[in-house]
Enzyme design. Structure first.
Site, short mmCIF file in Angstrom:
data_model
loop_
_atom_site.label_atom_id
_atom_site.label_comp_id
_atom_site.label_asym_id
_atom_site.label_seq_id
_atom_site.Cartn_x
_atom_site.Cartn_y
_atom_site.Cartn_z
N LYS A 22 1.10 -1.12 0.49
CA LYS A 22 -0.29 -0.12 -0.36
C LYS A 22 1.31 0.98 0.07
O LYS A 22 1.30 2.54 -0.93
CB LYS A 22 -1.09 -0.27 1.49
CG LYS A 22 -1.23 1.19 1.60
CD LYS A 22 -2.33 1.19 2.62
CE LYS A 22 -1.79 1.78 3.88
NZ LYS A 22 -1.07 3.19 4.30
N ASN A 23 2.10 1.34 0.65
CA ASN A 23 2.42 2.41 0.98
C ASN A 23 3.25 2.75 0.20
O ASN A 23 3.97 3.60 -0.43
CB ASN A 23 3.50 2.68 2.50
CG ASN A 23 2.33 2.60 3.66
OD1 ASN A 23 2.06 3.11 3.02
ND2 ASN A 23 2.80 2.43 4.80
N ARG A 92 -4.50 10.57 4.86
CA ARG A 92 -3.63 11.63 4.68
C ARG A 92 -2.82 11.34 3.49
O ARG A 92 -2.17 12.42 3.65
CB ARG A 92 -2.40 11.43 6.21
CG ARG A 92 -3.29 12.03 7.13
CD ARG A 92 -1.50 11.51 8.62
NE ARG A 92 -1.06 12.04 7.82
CZ ARG A 92 -1.42 13.93 8.35
NH1 ARG A 92 -1.46 14.35 9.07
NH2 ARG A 92 0.29 13.70 7.89
N CYS A 116 -4.99 12.73 13.35
CA CYS A 116 -4.94 11.70 13.58
C CYS A 116 -4.48 10.75 14.13
O CYS A 116 -4.52 11.55 15.88
CB CYS A 116 -3.60 11.82 12.99
SG CYS A 116 -2.76 10.16 12.32
N ARG A 121 0.77 14.96 13.39
CA ARG A 121 1.64 14.51 11.77
C ARG A 121 1.02 15.83 11.37
O ARG A 121 1.27 16.22 10.56
CB ARG A 121 0.52 13.30 11.38
CG ARG A 121 0.53 12.09 11.97
CD ARG A 121 -0.42 10.79 11.75
NE ARG A 121 0.91 10.87 10.25
CZ ARG A 121 0.60 9.12 9.58
NH1 ARG A 121 -0.52 8.39 10.04
NH2 ARG A 121 1.28 9.28 8.82
N ASP A 307 5.02 1.02 12.13
CA ASP A 307 3.99 0.77 11.30
C ASP A 307 3.25 -0.76 11.62
O ASP A 307 2.78 -1.72 12.25
CB ASP A 307 4.10 0.40 9.81
CG ASP A 307 2.92 1.55 9.29
OD1 ASP A 307 2.75 2.52 10.38
OD2 ASP A 307 3.33 2.13 8.41
N ILE A 329 8.76 7.62 16.59
CA ILE A 329 8.24 7.91 15.63
C ILE A 329 6.55 8.63 15.49
O ILE A 329 6.39 10.09 15.33
CB ILE A 329 8.01 7.01 14.75
CG1 ILE A 329 9.67 5.85 13.97
CG2 ILE A 329 7.85 7.86 12.54
CD1 ILE A 329 10.52 6.74 13.33
N ARG A 399 -8.92 -0.37 5.56
CA ARG A 399 -8.09 0.71 4.18
C ARG A 399 -6.43 0.18 3.72
O ARG A 399 -6.21 0.62 3.41
CB ARG A 399 -7.48 1.57 5.71
CG ARG A 399 -8.86 2.57 6.04
CD ARG A 399 -8.06 3.83 6.06
NE ARG A 399 -6.94 4.36 6.52
CZ ARG A 399 -6.35 5.06 6.72
NH1 ARG A 399 -6.19 4.87 8.00
NH2 ARG A 399 -4.63 5.00 6.32
#
Ligand code: UD1
Length: 421
Positions: A22-23, A92, A116, A121, A307, A329, A399
């Site tokens: 996805k990313n 986002r 978020c 963020r 993640d 993070i 998502r």
């Protein structure tokens, strides 16, 4: 709204294939705005975030055709340049259109993303990057308005107080690909998804060196062309599936992955007692006893990915001792801990650390997903818990995970998607 009902304690077995990342796919889709020629992206994951990016591109006037796992994108010269609040507030990553629109049309109007669930963020590094390239930016009525008659290459650092930014590195790389002259980014993010975007831009004719290191050089070109491309496999999905095996004391095979993207994750799995047998593009993973406690610090790549923090926390709830996870993070990314405690976990949060005292069992409960990776953690906990777990608000899961429930069911999990009243 759908929810997942899981009957825990079922052993998993068999083989499962990882979907496309996805990313990696999201910025690649945005990068298609850099040319008027058609771009074909293959093996895209079928996810709601991908559909959101497709609808954003379509709202701009881009031709977008999705055929199963392939997407064709063609952005003619007459498309618009405004990314509206209604779409950006859903996802986002919509701000990935900022760099390409600015580079191609000299203007972009992108809604600010807003709140978020995983904490603050900001987008300051994205804006700083565009300003360095010569854009005039003003923020009005909740929108970023960016203009530039021609972007011009320059040197800049994109290292913020929390380290490098994946999104800002990607956005600047896309903008600089068509800028006049050379751009040098220091403090660039080294994530595999940044490298994949650079490879995609390279396939379009961009001249980029150093992606995957903190120093990226981009030699701007006048024209980029269409291309065909297949993004990398999803390393976060692969890590999540590995934990599904470990948390149920099972052995499964995960195929279609990039082992070189998973070193920090495999290292932690082994520290916790997992047997990992890696070969080419697949791995077999098993865990025959309760996981050993460990210490995890999330960090930019090649460090341990934020993640996968929530999913590893789910596994550590069942360890034989006390573990600590420090989130460097997104410091407030701990909403899943409270839900895991409702299932019998013993987690306390101290600043940006979670202290996880291992318990010998979790018990099924009704829990609520708060964000994408948190929802995966709750599903994993449900696989290991005694009795029934209901995970609601799983639109978060949809998502970013392609059919996770179906994949787990094929491996033997008792997991069912039902419509919430
Ligand atoms: C991307 C991933 C997300 C992942 C994250 C970190 C996508 C679509 N999302 O998000 O899944 O969790 O990388 O690996 O690929 N920051 C600033 N100013 C900025 C931008 C970021 O201070 O302008 C900070 C962030 O608050 C965070 C850190 O930098 O603390 C890293 O964020 P960043 O790498 O930009 O994350 P995203 O690209 O948003």
């Amino acid at each position: 709204m759908d929810k997942l009902v899981i009957k825990g304690k079922k052993r998993l077995s068999g083989s499962v294939r990882v979907s496309g990342s996805k990313n990696a796919t999201l910025p690649i889709m945005a990068a298609c705005l850099l040319t008027d020629q058609p771009c074909r992206i293959k093996n895209i994951p079928e996810l709601s975030d991908i559909k959101t990016m497709a609808s954003l591109l379509a709202a701009l006037g881009t031709k977008v055709e999705i055929n199963g796992k392939e997407i064709l994108i063609k952005a003619n010269d007459d498309i618009g340049f405004e990314a509206p609040y209604e779409i950006v507030s859903q996802m986002r990553a919509s701000y990935y259109v900022l760099g390409p629109l600015l580079a191609r049309f000299g203007q972009a109007k992108v809604s600010l993303p807003g709140g978020c669930a995983i904490g603050p963020r900001p987008v300051d590094l994205h804006l700083k990057g565009m300003e360095h390239l010569g854009a005039q930016i003003n923020i009005e009525h909740g929108y970023i308005n960016a203009r530039a008659s021609k972007l011009t290459g320059t040197e800049m650092t994109l290292e913020g107080i929390k380290g490098p930014s994946v999104g800002a590195t990607a956005n600047v790389m896309m903008a600089a690909a068509k800028a006049k002259g050379n751009t040098v980014i220091t403090g660039a993010a080294c994530e595999p998804e940044v490298v994949d975007l650079a490879n995609f831009l390279g396939a379009m004719g961009a001249k980029i060196e150093g992606a995957g290191t903190p120093l990226i050089k981009i030699h701007g070109v006048n024209e980029l062309s269409g291309c065909e491309y297949e993004p990398i496999p999803d390393r976060i999905e692969a890590g999540t599936l590995a934990i599904a095996a470990a948390i149920t004391g099972s052995e499964i095979e995960i195929t279609g992955l990039r082992l070189d993207h998973m070193k920090a994750v495999i290292e932690q799995l082994e520290t916790m007692g997992c047997k990992v047998n890696a070969q080419n593009d697949s791995l077999r993973i098993s865990l025959a006893r309760r996981p050993a406690p460990t210490e995890i610090f999330t960090a930019p790549y090649p460090g341990f990915p934020t993640d996968l923090q929530a999913q590893f926390m789910a596994l550590l709830t069942l360890s034989t001792g006390t573990s600590v996870i420090t989130e460097n993070i997104f410091e407030a990314r701990f909403l899943h801990a409270l839900e895991l405690n409702r299932m019998g976990a013993k987690i306390s949060i101290k600043g940006n650390s979670a202290v996880i005292e291992g318990v010998d069992k979790l018990s099924g409960a009704q829990v609520m997903a708060s964000d994408l990776r948190a929802s995966a953690a709750l599903v994993l906990a449900g696989l290991a818990a005694e009795g029934e777990t209901e995970v609601s608000r799983i639109y978060h899961l949809d998502r970013g995970y392609e059919n996770l429930d179906v994949k787990l069911a094929k491996l033997g999990a008792a997991i069912q998607r039902v419509q919430d009243e």
